[in-house]
Design a protein around this motif. Structure first.
Motif, PDB file in Angstrom:
ATOM      1  N   PRO A   1      18.356   7.867  -4.580  1.00  0.00           N
ATOM      2  CA  PRO A   1      17.518   7.906  -5.504  1.00  0.00           C
ATOM      3  C   PRO A   1      16.550   6.660  -5.825  1.00  0.00           C
ATOM      4  N   LEU A   2      17.515   5.988  -6.369  1.00  0.00           N
ATOM      5  CA  LEU A   2      16.763   4.448  -6.774  1.00  0.00           C
ATOM      6  C   LEU A   2      16.296   3.768  -5.485  1.00  0.00           C
ATOM      7  N   GLN A   3      17.085   3.764  -4.353  1.00  0.00           N
ATOM      8  CA  GLN A   3      16.489   3.202  -3.322  1.00  0.00           C
ATOM      9  C   GLN A   3      15.392   3.627  -2.741  1.00  0.00           C
ATOM     10  N   SER A   4      15.128   5.131  -2.895  1.00  0.00           N
ATOM     11  CA  SER A   4      13.994   5.718  -2.319  1.00  0.00           C
ATOM     12  C   SER A   4      12.685   5.370  -3.196  1.00  0.00           C
ATOM     13  N   LEU A   5      12.837   5.395  -4.526  1.00  0.00           N
ATOM     14  CA  LEU A   5      11.850   5.013  -5.392  1.00  0.00           C
ATOM     15  C   LEU A   5      11.597   3.397  -5.268  1.00  0.00           C
ATOM     16  N   GLU A   6      12.502   2.434  -4.877  1.00  0.00           N
ATOM     17  CA  GLU A   6      12.070   1.446  -4.655  1.00  0.00           C
ATOM     18  C   GLU A   6      11.167   1.116  -3.314  1.00  0.00           C
ATOM     19  N   TYR A   7      11.736   2.061  -2.445  1.00  0.00           N
ATOM     20  CA  TYR A   7      11.108   1.813  -1.000  1.00  0.00           C
ATOM     21  C   TYR A   7       9.676   2.368  -1.163  1.00  0.00           C
ATOM     22  N   THR A   8       9.334   3.504  -1.857  1.00  0.00           N
ATOM     23  CA  THR A   8       8.294   4.196  -1.654  1.00  0.00           C
ATOM     24  C   THR A   8       7.139   3.438  -2.613  1.00  0.00           C
ATOM     25  N   LYS A   9       7.362   2.486  -3.602  1.00  0.00           N
ATOM     26  CA  LYS A   9       6.942   1.476  -4.421  1.00  0.00           C
ATOM     27  C   LYS A   9       6.744   0.111  -4.046  1.00  0.00           C
ATOM     28  N   ILE A  10       7.910  -0.627  -3.794  1.00  0.00           N
ATOM     29  CA  ILE A  10       8.038  -1.968  -3.883  1.00  0.00           C
ATOM     30  C   ILE A  10       7.761  -2.452  -2.380  1.00  0.00           C
ATOM     31  N   TRP A  11       8.529  -1.835  -1.297  1.00  0.00           N
ATOM     32  CA  TRP A  11       8.515  -2.103   0.076  1.00  0.00           C
ATOM     33  C   TRP A  11       7.240  -1.621   0.499  1.00  0.00           C
ATOM     34  N   LYS A  12       6.603  -0.371   0.048  1.00  0.00           N
ATOM     35  CA  LYS A  12       5.280   0.036   0.654  1.00  0.00           C
ATOM     36  C   LYS A  12       4.406  -1.043   0.356  1.00  0.00           C
ATOM     37  N   LYS A  13       4.342  -1.645  -0.654  1.00  0.00           N
ATOM     38  CA  LYS A  13       3.488  -2.604  -0.969  1.00  0.00           C
ATOM     39  C   LYS A  13       3.388  -3.844  -0.221  1.00  0.00           C
ATOM     40  N   ILE A  14       4.727  -4.188   0.168  1.00  0.00           N
ATOM     41  CA  ILE A  14       5.064  -5.416   0.757  1.00  0.00           C
ATOM     42  C   ILE A  14       4.476  -5.090   2.349  1.00  0.00           C
ATOM     43  N   ALA A  15       4.729  -3.762   2.852  1.00  0.00           N
ATOM     44  CA  ALA A  15       4.237  -3.582   4.146  1.00  0.00           C
ATOM     45  C   ALA A  15       2.681  -3.608   4.048  1.00  0.00           C
ATOM     46  N   LEU A  16       2.136  -3.025   3.119  1.00  0.00           N
ATOM     47  CA  LEU A  16       0.613  -2.837   3.165  1.00  0.00           C
ATOM     48  C   LEU A  16      -0.102  -4.305   2.845  1.00  0.00           C
ATOM     49  N   SER A  17       0.871  -5.466   2.316  1.00  0.00           N
ATOM     50  CA  SER A  17       0.114  -6.688   2.046  1.00  0.00           C
ATOM     51  C   SER A  17       0.251  -7.575   3.339  1.00  0.00           C
TER      52      SER A  17
END
Length: 398
Positions: free
Chosen positions: A23-39
């Motif tokens: 649950p926490l990993q999924s939240l981090e993945y869809t918020k933080i890592w998505k932003k990193i990938a988009l940048s």
């Protein structure tokens, strides 16, 4: 670039098959890592756009002025807020919350910023300025007109660290000052005029003086050795598990300072946890606390004070090696970028990587920034295998 892509793939694999808190990993993945990938496309595009204009001296010089100003903005904004608060306070006017310089305080201080973030985002401009000064001296063009933007940021950055009483910020500043002054004295001293030498000596004296004053006023340096001896005994004393237990007495008969004790003790414990959990827990900055809670239910841990170690505890040795090796390769090949753009990798990236060794900045902003910088620096060096540099004037030139 390939290593960063592999890192994103590894984080995805970690989420579905390795991680321990979906649950926490999924939240981090869809918020933080998505932003990193988009940048990342923006980092790549910025590097390629700048590199495509290397031969246009006027455009390249203007772009450098904008980028360098961007690196300086955290420091300039800090002192802008500082000066505004002093001026308005004199006349008794209210100061908006977003213009207050307040330490991080969670919900009570929504605009508070931890000291570690000031160091992370202000030190690159300091390091890049020193590298640029060396380049200007190398080109026999050192003078006030060509060098003032770089000379000015040096004491400002050190003064910021002094005001914030950040001792490691002072240490990093001293490391870069010593390195750059050593290069100038041993390689380019004869290229300095007496006026340039006096000007450089004055700025260096002010900066070194502030560093020395900060060290002498900080009691943590005086008990560093004694605190380290007792902190290293993590098996004998387990006070590091919970700060509410207090700390054991050091050989001076004093209670160790929190920073000295927790930094070394948590570094040792965190390294052991990384060896025991080579694939990591799965969270960017909270894995140390989670792994500690699993092993010692009565523990109350947070971060290890090292962003690199925290990242390794989160994504294991594979994730740590991918990011660290990407930083090293990016730094290595940045020498192929044209001057002064090579300074972003050689000096700016180095400063951020150094701060991450002893600062608890393993959160979204720091990881996003260093990955962005790695891609940007890598793009700047593409198709520029010739290390010859383009001579450029200073930021103050028209």
């Amino acid at each position: 670039m390939g290593l960063i892509l592999l890192l994103l793939i590894w984080v995805t694999i970690h989420l579905f098959w390795i991680g321990r808190d979906y649950p926490l990993q999924s939240l981090e993945y869809t918020k933080i890592w998505k932003k990193i990938a988009l940048s990342l496309p923006f980092a790549l595009g910025l590097g390629l756009a700048i590199a495509s204009n290397y031969c246009d001296l006027r455009k390249s010089r203007r772009y450098w002025q904008i980028i360098y100003l961007g690196f300086c903005l955290p420091t300039l904004i800090y002192f802008g807020k500082f000066a505004y608060a002093k001026l308005v306070g004199t006349y008794g006017y209210p100061i908006p919350g977003y213009l207050l310089l307040v330490p991080y305080g969670g919900g009570e201080q929504p605009f508070g910023i931890p000291r570690a973030w000031y160091v992370l985002f202000c030190l690159p401009a300091f390091a890049i300025a020193l590298g640029k000064i060396i380049q200007i001296i190398e080109q026999n063009n050192f003078g006030l007109r060509s060098s003032w933007p770089y000379l000015a940021i040096l004491p400002l950055t050190v003064a910021l660290f002094f005001i914030e009483a950040d001792r490691f910020g002072m240490v990093y500043a001293m490391i870069f000052l010593t390195l750059s002054l050593g290069i100038i004295l041993f390689k380019y001293c004869r290229r300095l005029s007496w006026r340039g030498g006096v000007m450089l000596l004055l700025v260096a004296t002010i900066s070194v003086g502030l560093v020395s004053l900060s060290v002498s006023k900080n009691p943590q340096w005086k008990t560093l050795v004694a605190d380290s001896k007792v902190a290293a005994q993590v098996d004998r004393y387990d006070n590091w598990k919970n700060r509410n237990r207090g700390y054991p007495i050091n050989e001076l008969g004093q209670i160790p300072t929190d920073s000295n004790y927790s930094r070394l003790a948590w570094a040792i414990v965190g390294s052991r946890l990384l060896i025991e959990n080579p694939l990591g827990y799965g969270l960017m900055s909270l894995s140390f606390a989670a792994l500690g809670k699993q092993k010692w239910p009565d523990s109350d841990l947070s971060w290890t004070h090292s962003a690199w170690l925290d990242f390794g505890l989160g994504y294991g040795l594979p994730g740590l090696f991918l990011l660290l090796f990407a930083v090293m390769l990016s730094w290595h090949y940045s020498v192929h970028s044209k001057a002064p753009w090579n300074l972003i990798g050689r000096w700016g990236l180095t400063s951020m990587a150094l701060v991450m060794t002893t600062k608890e900045v393993s959160a979204e902003s720091a990881i996003n920034a260093i990955i962005f910088l790695v891609l940007w620096v890598s793009a700047l060096s593409i198709n520029n295998s010739n290390p010859d540099t383009i001579p450029m004037r200073g930021l103050g030139d028209d």
